[in-house]
Scaffold this motif. Structure first.
Motif, mmCIF file in Angstrom:
data_model
loop_
_atom_site.group_PDB
_atom_site.id
_atom_site.type_symbol
_atom_site.label_atom_id
_atom_site.label_comp_id
_atom_site.label_asym_id
_atom_site.label_seq_id
_atom_site.Cartn_x
_atom_site.Cartn_y
_atom_site.Cartn_z
ATOM 1 N N GLU A 42 11.402 -1.014 1.804
ATOM 2 C CA GLU A 42 10.696 -0.880 0.216
ATOM 3 C C GLU A 42 9.383 -1.975 0.240
ATOM 4 O O GLU A 42 9.068 -2.611 1.096
ATOM 5 N N GLY A 43 8.645 -1.596 -0.866
ATOM 6 C CA GLY A 43 7.238 -2.431 -1.181
ATOM 7 C C GLY A 43 6.249 -1.613 -0.944
ATOM 8 O O GLY A 43 5.124 -2.208 -1.408
ATOM 9 N N GLY B 180 7.083 5.586 -2.075
ATOM 10 C CA GLY B 180 7.145 4.248 -1.526
ATOM 11 C C GLY B 180 8.098 3.795 -0.971
ATOM 12 O O GLY B 180 7.966 2.489 -0.379
ATOM 13 N N THR B 181 9.093 4.297 -0.236
ATOM 14 C CA THR B 181 10.238 3.993 0.594
ATOM 15 C C THR B 181 10.110 4.669 1.728
ATOM 16 O O THR B 181 9.934 5.828 1.918
ATOM 17 N N VAL B 182 11.010 3.847 2.812
ATOM 18 C CA VAL B 182 11.371 4.673 4.037
ATOM 19 C C VAL B 182 12.780 4.226 3.957
ATOM 20 O O VAL B 182 13.195 3.195 3.982
ATOM 21 N N GLY C 53 0.881 -1.098 0.044
ATOM 22 C CA GLY C 53 0.192 0.009 0.045
ATOM 23 C C GLY C 53 0.883 1.205 0.090
ATOM 24 O O GLY C 53 1.980 1.167 0.142
ATOM 25 N N SER C 54 0.150 2.422 -0.185
ATOM 26 C CA SER C 54 1.047 3.537 -0.001
ATOM 27 C C SER C 54 1.331 4.088 1.148
ATOM 28 O O SER C 54 0.721 3.605 2.179
ATOM 29 N N ILE C 55 2.424 4.872 1.244
ATOM 30 C CA ILE C 55 2.636 5.608 2.504
ATOM 31 C C ILE C 55 1.972 6.890 2.369
ATOM 32 O O ILE C 55 1.879 7.887 1.502
#
Length: 658
Positions: free
Chosen positions: A347-348, A330-332, A58-60
């Motif tokens: 990711e993901g 989409g990343t932290v 899912g989206s952040i």
């Protein structure tokens, strides 16, 4: 042998301590609490009934937060709250239950509770150890935009688009105070570290400081009124950081309300701010970077580059050595403060899934997305593997008939071809405007693309040359499909008409007019004698292709119909709608056969499998529940056993339909 009573008591006490220690150190929740002692791959966590797997995280959609001990990171997403191991980046748990995007998340000071706010207008309290949902706080009439927990963990402050700031008792789950009621949204709330004051900001309003005990307004700080960025307290509670009227980061004295200083010249629009634990640095997130500022000199210490989209959240680790930043890409990313090195990337997370399509052999599912990537998922061994075709946001994705090529249309007016085996881009064709739909001819030699400029263009797939331009529609082309014999191309348009084009001459051979809204989808029956259309007028129509007349109108949807498709045997017509339902109709009589529905807000595309067969079962026999946002695309696997559905929340569900 008899054991002394004192020894028994001591043994029990030791065992109890051991158990509590194990729970505190090693407990992990995998999705729902029922999965607690049955660890699985994260794609299996928190699934609704009937779903075998979830692909994508899912989206952040909100901020990120460190646990007080620095071992975990919570990420607000479109499907729930993801909990990660801060050291390894591994997924620990997924907390699901909100029926809308999660917009904000916070840990209690003792680390035992996670609080989350959502677009569903509720605040949920979770047990941070077991992952179980414990309380729901209701009362806001608008989206929850921000939450903060006071230092003793007993009170939660929440801001909402309903213009109010509310204080909640954590134990009783009751509202205690309403600090303000205004027309404009509350964009952020923050508790001072000493718990004496609460800072807030309304959109188009100034910063306000409130007495946390009496709930009275203490003072106003003049910040940038149009900004959505948050506010942050210094560790000593004496200073507030926010966006200055000139667009830079400003520091204000909490006691006097006067400005202390501004920090440098900022690159891009400020999205988030955070104080370092020692109070010496302020971090700010902008369009695509994180900046570190010295609060004494006002100069920039370092800029952290790596994100490819705006920053949605930033947080310092409790020891101040690491900064976590979340982004719409989409990343932290975890950054080492001392060196600026990107030491970890989670990711993901994916944005809006616009389309899904199975490869002809059913082994791979292609998913087009608005995050400039097409993802190719495969799960032959049970655990999904994903490859990415990066470069452009995809509106429509389709496999060539032989399965060797993937074609996609994009917002940027291009049509891209990818090698389905090597993942290499083969060719990019330039169209004059956005391309919402593409269709392969039966022999794979021609690709038709519908365009926002109201034209249909035919491309030679071998040479990339445009072979013909079909003009006639007066609205955007939304859907294309070749007839089973390949002699005709059907097109649906925003102008409310369906046209049939001779594929040799390019001449319009028939026009179907009868809908009172735009056409979103067209589909041929397997024998090619009937054409179905779905429209914004909430209806499905079937047209006799030979006699060029309307056969029947299928009514029942409460909103626009986005997708229609026939079963391989032609006996069933399926339609997907913005009302959140998929309806199955008897294609011969037009009578309803079954409704698939649940917490689905929008269905925009569906596709049938070659061997699905007749699905003549009772209406509402099964509920499909699981999405927090609209479904955008649905496709059956070639064997007809699995239904894949893509969603605006950035996930793909695999449903078992046996």
């Amino acid at each position: 042998m008899r054991i002394a009573p004192l020894f028994k008591v001591s043994l029990v006490f030791v065992c109890l301590l051991f158990l509590l220690s194990a729970i505190g150190k090693g407990a992990r929740c995998y999705g729902n609490s029922k999965d607690y002692e049955n660890p699985q791959h994260y794609t299996k966590w928190g699934l609704p009934e009937g779903v075998t797997s979830r692909w994508g995280k899912g989206s952040i959609t909100g901020n990120i937060a460190y646990s007080p001990d620095g071992t975990q990171i919570a990420v607000a997403s479109s499907i729930g709250i993801w909990i990660y191991d801060a050291n390894t980046g591994a997924e620990i748990s997924l907390l699901t239950g909100h029926t809308g995007n999660v917009t904000c998340v916070a840990y209690s000071p003792d680390g035992r509770m996670v609080a989350s706010g959502s677009r569903d207008r509720t605040i949920r309290l979770w047990n941070a150890v077991t992952g179980e949902h414990e309380q729901t706080l209701t009362g806001h009439t608008g989206i929850i935009t921000s939450i903060a927990i006071d230092p003793d963990g007993g009170t939660i402050a929440s801001g909402s688009e309903d213009g109010t700031i509310r204080l909640w008792n954590v134990v009783s789950a009751r509202q205690e105070q309403v600090l303000t009621e205004q027309k404009n949204s509350v964009t952020c709330v923050a508790y001072s570290p000493d718990g004496k004051t609460v800072a807030s900001k309304h959109f188009r309003g100034a910063f306000r400081v409130w007495d946390a005990v009496s709930s009275s307004e203490l003072r106003t700080l003049e910040g940038r009124r149009e900004q959505y960025a948050n506010v942050a307290y210094s560790p000593d509670s004496r200073t507030i950081a926010g966006v200055h009227p000139d667009g830079r980061i400003g520091l204000w004295d909490v006691l006097t309300g006067t400005g202390v200083r501004t920090l440098g010249t900022h690159e891009g629009t400020i999205k988030r701010v955070a104080y370092s634990p020692d109070g010496g640095t302020v971090a700010s997130g902008s369009s695509r970077a994180v900046h570190l500022w010295d609060v004494v000199t006002g100069s920039k210490v370092r800029t952290l580059y790596g994100h490819t989209a705006p920053i949605s959240g930033i947080a310092y680790s409790p020891d101040g050595t690491t900064i976590a930043s979340g982004s719409w890409d989409g990343t932290v990313r975890l950054w080492e403060v001392g060196t600026g090195a990107n030491v970890q990337m989670l990711e993901g997370h994916t944005r809006f899934v616009s389309s899904v399509a199975y490869s002809p052999d059913g082994r791979t599912l292609a998913c087009g997305s608005h995050d400039r990537a097409i993802r190719l998922w495969s799960a032959m061994a049970g655990v999904p593997k994903v490859r990415k075709l990066e470069g452009r946001s995809s509106l429509g994705v389709i496999y060539s008939p032989d399965g060797n090529t993937i074609a996609s249309g994009s917002w940027d007016g291009t049509v891209s071809f990818w090698d389905a085996v090597t993942d290499k881009k083969k060719r990019v064709l330039e169209a004059p405007d956005s391309v919402p739909c593409v269709a392969y001819s039966l022999d794979g030699e021609i690709l038709a693309s519908g365009c926002y400029d109201r034209s249909i263009r035919l491309w030679n797939t071998m040479t990339g040359e445009e072979t013909r331009k079909l003009i006639g529609h007066t609205g955007i082309i939304r859907s294309l499909m070749y007839s089973p014999d390949g002699n005709a191309l059907a097109s649906g348009s925003d102008d409310g008409t369906i046209r049939l084009w001779n594929t040799v001459t390019g001449v319009t051979v028939a026009t179907f007019d009868g809908h009172t809204g735009g056409i979103n989808s067209v589909a041929y029956s397997p024998d090619g004698r009937t054409l179905a259309s779905g429209s914004d007028d909430n209806t499905v129509r079937q047209w006799d292709v030979v006699r060029e007349v309307s056969r029947c109108t299928l009514s029942g949807h409460a909103s626009g119909v986005n997708s229609v498709v026939y079963s391989p045997d032609g006996n069933t017509l399926a339609s997907g709608s913005s009302d959140g339902t998929i309806r199955l109709w008897n294609a011969a009589t037009g009578t309803p056969k079954r409704i698939l529905f649940g917490r689905l807000l929008e269905v925009t595309s569906i596709a049938d499998s070659p061997d699905l067969g007749d699905t003549a079962t009772g209406i509402r026999r099964r509920k499909f529940i699981g999405y927090t946002l609209g479904v955008t695309s649905v496709a059956y696997s070639p064997d007809g056993n699995t239904l894949a559905s893509g969603c605006k929340d950035g996930t793909v569900f695999l449903w078992s339909i046996q």
